[in-house]
Design a protein around this motif. Structure first.
Motif, short mmCIF file in Angstrom:
data_model
loop_
_atom_site.label_atom_id
_atom_site.label_comp_id
_atom_site.label_asym_id
_atom_site.label_seq_id
_atom_site.Cartn_x
_atom_site.Cartn_y
_atom_site.Cartn_z
N ASP A 174 0.85 -1.19 0.00
CA ASP A 174 0.00 0.00 0.00
C ASP A 174 0.88 1.24 0.00
N ARG A 176 0.09 4.23 0.17
CA ARG A 176 -0.43 5.34 0.97
C ARG A 176 0.26 5.43 2.34
N ASP A 178 3.14 6.06 4.86
CA ASP A 178 4.29 6.97 4.79
C ASP A 178 5.41 6.46 5.68
N ALA A 186 4.99 8.41 1.28
CA ALA A 186 3.67 8.19 0.71
C ALA A 186 3.74 8.28 -0.82
#
Length: 446
Positions: A174, A176, A178, A186
């Motif tokens: 993923d 997304r 960070d 990210a």
């Protein structure tokens, strides 16, 4: 003699293919005899993760456990592959009672990272990497949200299984998440170096050789054995690859279509049968095809041969193709993938066949398929001779002419026709026109 040679070549090909797939995956033993020490089995996890690799690993696990292995070491160097195959391999690892260790020699990417997370320990070489596990579809695009959600849960669960922080496993799938301190802010997927993996407890050690690996595990006195992928095993992995399956089916179907419309048995038939044999026996060796699939395949093969040598208006051919398709569906590990592959093969075969028949139908090997001979007077094909020398000859009608009948001219009896009028029997007539077998007469008035 030509037919016999072709059948000899086909028989030899079938024998070679069958022999290849009867050779089992072999275990190469070390020179050291097994004593009372632990037995370590090395199992290669290389190239793409797919169903062929899954079948090989199942056999390897069974062989190693049967011979009393105390540890299994997966020597990994893979760019990833199929999620479903990786899931089955993970289940295999979880159901194994003896310790399973991943030794990442070069890379454990995508499905490889997932498999590694399911093992008891991860040990890496200094230059090894692990991560970047986002699910993509066959077109190279990100999979749908539902699939991504499932895969994220699987990655987290695999990490938690052996006490690893699941956030890093999720970051591998993923973008997304960070994690700039690990080079994955990210928008980017996490890929760990060996040092980073060791730092966050995703690797237990960094070693450079098997000797250092065994020293870390406290198995210096272990007996080492290694599973090798036999030629048949590699061929089965190649044949069961999702990209190779539609190619084989396209070659096989096109070859058989061309053969059905060609007299005798030749190169198209050999090409088609060889491709289908590779497909079927590859799936059978990989453990996906059972006895029922084999029976359907043999029936389809026999029906197609009957159609080739004893034409039956296509009935035997259609039944044979149907049996082959049924056998393929039964032999496949994924009905959806097989249906897609068959659809691709159908489209490719239709386009290729139209192209070949249109542009090569009147020359080359396809000349057998389309009859191009013609008959003409210049080539000596004359159905009737026009007897122009009879014009002006006189004779007598033997039958009434209404308007056709018979007349005698000298000693020759001829079938004649009038210009349209009725002429009675015993009347004098004269030949006024001839064209092929048509002889036109007119009554001679006294």
């Amino acid at each position: 003699m030509g037919e016999r040679r072709q059948w000899l070549a086909v028989s030899l090909l079938l024998f070679v293919v069958v022999c290849c797939f009867l050779v089992p995956a072999s275990a190469v033993h070390s020179n050291e005899e097994q004593g009372d020490g632990p037995l370590v089995y090395y199992i290669p996890v290389e190239q793409t993760v797919e169903r062929g690799l899954e079948a090989f690993m199942k056999r390897s696990f069974e062989t190693a456990i049967a011979e009393g292995a105390t540890h299994l070491v997966l020597e990994m160097d893979t760019p990833g592959g199929a999620v479903d195959a990786a899931g089955d391999i993970a289940t295999l690892i979880q159901e194994t009672d003896i310790p399973v260790i991943t030794f990442v020699r070069s890379k454990a990417i995508s499905a490889g990272a997932y498999i590694a997370l399911n093992t008891d320990q991860i040990i890496m070489t200094p230059r090894a990497t692990m991560g970047s596990a986002k699910v993509i579809d066959g077109a190279g695009n990100a999979a749908e949200e539902k699939t991504q959600s499932y895969w994220l849960a699987e990655m987290r669960g695999a990490a938690e299984l052996n006490g690893r922080d699941p956030v890093y496993a999720a970051a591998m799938a993923d973008e997304r998440i960070d994690l700039p301190e690990l080079g994955a802010p990210a928008g980017e997927l996490l890929t760990l170096t060996a040092d980073q993996a060791l730092e966050i407890d995703y690797a237990e050690a960094i070693v450079t050789s098997r000797e250092e690996l065994l020293a870390h595990l406290g198995l210096e006195d272990a007996v080492e054995r290694e599973m090798e992928i036999a030629f048949a095993e590699q061929l089965a992995r190649f044949v069961t690859h999702p990209i190779v399956i539609p190619i084989l089916l396209s070659v096989g179907s096109l070859g058989l279509v061309l053969e059905l419309y060609s007299p005798g048995f030749g190169i198209p038939g050999i090409m088609g049968i060889s491709a289908l044999l590779l497909f079927f026996f590859g799936h059978m060796f990989a453990g996906f095809a059972g006895l029922e699939a084999l029976i359907l395949f043999i029936i389809g093969f026999i029906l197609i041969l009957v159609e080739i040598f004893v034409p039956g208006f296509g009935i035997f051919g259609l039944l044979g193709v149907g049996a082959l398709i049924g056998g393929m569906l039964l032999a496949s590990f994924s009905t959806t993938l097989m249906l897609i592959s068959l659809a691709i093969a159908f489209v490719v075969t239709a386009i290729a066949a139209l192209f070949i028949f249109r542009y090569f139908g009147q020359r080359g090997p396809m000349k057998r398929v389309i009859h191009t001979d013609s008959t003409s007077t210049e080539k000596g094909y004359i159905s009737n001779v026009t007897r122009s020398e009879l014009i002006g000859a006189k004779g007598e009608t033997l039958t009434p002419l209404r308007p056709s009948g018979s007349a005698i001219f000298g000693k020759e009896r001829l079938d004649v026709v009038t210009e349209g009028s009725y002429i009675g029997q015993g009347k004098q007539v004269e030949i006024v026109y001839t064209a092929g077998s048509r002889i036109v007469v007119r009554e001679v008035k006294e």
